[in-house]
Structure formats: C-alpha cells, structure tokens
Design a protein around this motif. Structure first.
Motif, PDB file in Angstrom:
ATOM      1  N   GLU A  43     -13.660  -7.610  -1.174  1.00  0.00           N
ATOM      2  CA  GLU A  43     -12.573  -7.847  -0.588  1.00  0.00           C
ATOM      3  C   GLU A  43     -10.923  -8.030  -0.856  1.00  0.00           C
ATOM      4  O   GLU A  43     -10.482  -7.605  -0.405  1.00  0.00           O
ATOM      5  N   MET A  44     -11.223  -9.451  -1.894  1.00  0.00           N
ATOM      6  CA  MET A  44      -9.838 -10.057  -2.227  1.00  0.00           C
ATOM      7  C   MET A  44      -9.054  -8.906  -3.095  1.00  0.00           C
ATOM      8  O   MET A  44      -7.768  -8.613  -2.862  1.00  0.00           O
ATOM      9  N   ALA A  45     -10.126  -7.999  -3.637  1.00  0.00           N
ATOM     10  CA  ALA A  45      -9.207  -6.666  -4.410  1.00  0.00           C
ATOM     11  C   ALA A  45      -8.872  -6.048  -3.770  1.00  0.00           C
ATOM     12  O   ALA A  45      -7.316  -5.249  -3.550  1.00  0.00           O
ATOM     13  N   ARG A  46      -9.365  -6.019  -2.355  1.00  0.00           N
ATOM     14  CA  ARG A  46      -8.736  -4.599  -1.048  1.00  0.00           C
ATOM     15  C   ARG A  46      -7.514  -5.556  -0.889  1.00  0.00           C
ATOM     16  O   ARG A  46      -6.344  -4.592  -0.642  1.00  0.00           O
ATOM     17  N   GLU A  47      -7.284  -6.517  -0.619  1.00  0.00           N
ATOM     18  CA  GLU A  47      -5.983  -7.357  -0.040  1.00  0.00           C
ATOM     19  C   GLU A  47      -4.817  -7.604  -1.162  1.00  0.00           C
ATOM     20  O   GLU A  47      -4.005  -7.186  -0.986  1.00  0.00           O
ATOM     21  N   ALA A  48      -5.080  -7.200  -2.431  1.00  0.00           N
ATOM     22  CA  ALA A  48      -3.993  -7.131  -3.827  1.00  0.00           C
ATOM     23  C   ALA A  48      -4.000  -5.803  -3.646  1.00  0.00           C
ATOM     24  O   ALA A  48      -2.747  -5.475  -3.570  1.00  0.00           O
ATOM     25  N   ASN A  49      -4.567  -5.103  -3.558  1.00  0.00           N
ATOM     26  CA  ASN A  49      -3.818  -3.678  -3.258  1.00  0.00           C
ATOM     27  C   ASN A  49      -3.293  -3.450  -1.825  1.00  0.00           C
ATOM     28  O   ASN A  49      -2.417  -2.927  -2.602  1.00  0.00           O
ATOM     29  N   LEU A  50      -3.515  -3.884  -1.214  1.00  0.00           N
ATOM     30  CA  LEU A  50      -2.312  -3.177   0.355  1.00  0.00           C
ATOM     31  C   LEU A  50      -1.145  -4.554   0.021  1.00  0.00           C
ATOM     32  O   LEU A  50      -0.556  -3.622  -0.166  1.00  0.00           O
ATOM     33  N   ALA A  51      -1.545  -5.612  -1.059  1.00  0.00           N
ATOM     34  CA  ALA A  51       0.131  -6.860  -1.014  1.00  0.00           C
ATOM     35  C   ALA A  51       0.437  -5.906  -2.050  1.00  0.00           C
ATOM     36  O   ALA A  51       2.130  -5.322  -1.936  1.00  0.00           O
ATOM     37  N   ARG A  52       0.109  -5.344  -2.733  1.00  0.00           N
ATOM     38  CA  ARG A  52       0.840  -4.655  -3.777  1.00  0.00           C
ATOM     39  C   ARG A  52       1.017  -2.736  -3.935  1.00  0.00           C
ATOM     40  O   ARG A  52       2.509  -2.860  -3.833  1.00  0.00           O
ATOM     41  N   SER A  53       1.164  -2.643  -3.068  1.00  0.00           N
ATOM     42  CA  SER A  53       1.544  -1.753  -2.206  1.00  0.00           C
ATOM     43  C   SER A  53       2.700  -1.757  -0.882  1.00  0.00           C
ATOM     44  O   SER A  53       3.126  -1.123  -0.751  1.00  0.00           O
ATOM     45  N   THR A  54       2.060  -2.402  -0.237  1.00  0.00           N
ATOM     46  CA  THR A  54       3.467  -3.067   0.120  1.00  0.00           C
ATOM     47  C   THR A  54       4.637  -3.502  -0.291  1.00  0.00           C
ATOM     48  O   THR A  54       5.678  -3.126   0.005  1.00  0.00           O
ATOM     49  N   ALA A  55       4.466  -4.137  -1.032  1.00  0.00           N
ATOM     50  CA  ALA A  55       5.111  -4.744  -1.998  1.00  0.00           C
ATOM     51  C   ALA A  55       5.523  -3.431  -2.501  1.00  0.00           C
ATOM     52  O   ALA A  55       7.886  -3.568  -2.964  1.00  0.00           O
ATOM     53  N   LEU A  56       5.733  -2.747  -3.184  1.00  0.00           N
ATOM     54  CA  LEU A  56       5.701  -1.117  -3.391  1.00  0.00           C
ATOM     55  C   LEU A  56       6.992  -0.526  -2.241  1.00  0.00           C
ATOM     56  O   LEU A  56       7.714   0.012  -3.173  1.00  0.00           O
ATOM     57  N   ASP A  57       6.759  -0.426  -1.350  1.00  0.00           N
ATOM     58  CA  ASP A  57       7.436  -0.286  -0.439  1.00  0.00           C
ATOM     59  C   ASP A  57       8.597  -0.602   0.572  1.00  0.00           C
ATOM     60  O   ASP A  57       9.339  -0.215   0.708  1.00  0.00           O
ATOM     61  N   LEU A  58       8.655  -1.788   0.234  1.00  0.00           N
ATOM     62  CA  LEU A  58      10.190  -2.519   0.388  1.00  0.00           C
ATOM     63  C   LEU A  58      11.511  -2.234  -0.066  1.00  0.00           C
ATOM     64  O   LEU A  58      11.286  -2.081  -1.310  1.00  0.00           O
ATOM     65  N   PRO A  59      12.046  -2.025   0.408  1.00  0.00           N
ATOM     66  CA  PRO A  59      12.925  -1.379   0.272  1.00  0.00           C
ATOM     67  C   PRO A  59      13.798  -2.573  -1.300  1.00  0.00           C
ATOM     68  O   PRO A  59      14.051  -3.724  -0.833  1.00  0.00           O
ATOM     69  N   THR A  60      14.684  -1.971  -1.906  1.00  0.00           N
ATOM     70  CA  THR A  60      14.553  -2.925  -2.896  1.00  0.00           C
ATOM     71  C   THR A  60      16.381  -2.950  -2.808  1.00  0.00           C
ATOM     72  O   THR A  60      17.146  -1.909  -2.305  1.00  0.00           O
ATOM     73  N   ALA A  61      17.328  -4.769  -3.528  1.00  0.00           N
ATOM     74  CA  ALA A  61      18.474  -4.397  -3.141  1.00  0.00           C
ATOM     75  C   ALA A  61      19.014  -4.312  -4.043  1.00  0.00           C
ATOM     76  O   ALA A  61      18.662  -4.404  -4.942  1.00  0.00           O
ATOM     77  N   PRO A  62      20.026  -3.296  -3.867  1.00  0.00           N
ATOM     78  CA  PRO A  62      21.007  -2.632  -4.893  1.00  0.00           C
ATOM     79  C   PRO A  62      21.482  -3.838  -6.468  1.00  0.00           C
ATOM     80  O   PRO A  62      22.006  -4.710  -5.356  1.00  0.00           O
TER      81      PRO A  62
END
Length: 67
Positions: A43-62
C-alpha cells in the motif's frame, strides 16, 4: 527398557498435543504478521508511485534564462 503406564502415556499424549497447538499458533502468528506487513508495504509503494506520477504530471515553471 521400561514400559510406560497408562497414566504416563496419557500425560505424554496431552503434553504432545499442547506442544503441537503452541507450534501451530506460533506459525499462524508469524504468517499473519508477515502477510499484514507485506500488505502495508504494498500500500505504501502504491501511494509513493501515485505521488511520483502526480508530481511528474504537474507543469513545471519555466526556467529563467541565464547569461
């Protein structure tokens, strides 16, 4: 070799039964603890993967251009 009396045989059988039950209880306890810890880790690994994928999907500031 000495033969055991009926009372001694009964006591031995009862003792063996309690030892067997204690071993089975210990095995069940170890199995359930291991299973629950593995489930928690999954469950912890699943949450970490979800957080990682959410962080990658966020647009970054130029980034600012540096001279």
């Amino acid at each position: 070799m000495n033969r055991l009396t009926d009372t001694q045989m009964t006591a031995r059988s009862r003792r063996n039964l309690w030892i067997a039950l204690a071993l089975v209880g210990f095995i069940v306890m170890i199995f359930s603890t291991t299973f629950l810890r593995m489930q928690h880790n999954a469950e912890m690994a699943r949450e970490a993967n979800l957080a990682r994928s959410t962080a990658l999907d966020l647009p970054t500031a130029p980034q600012e251009a540096r001279p």
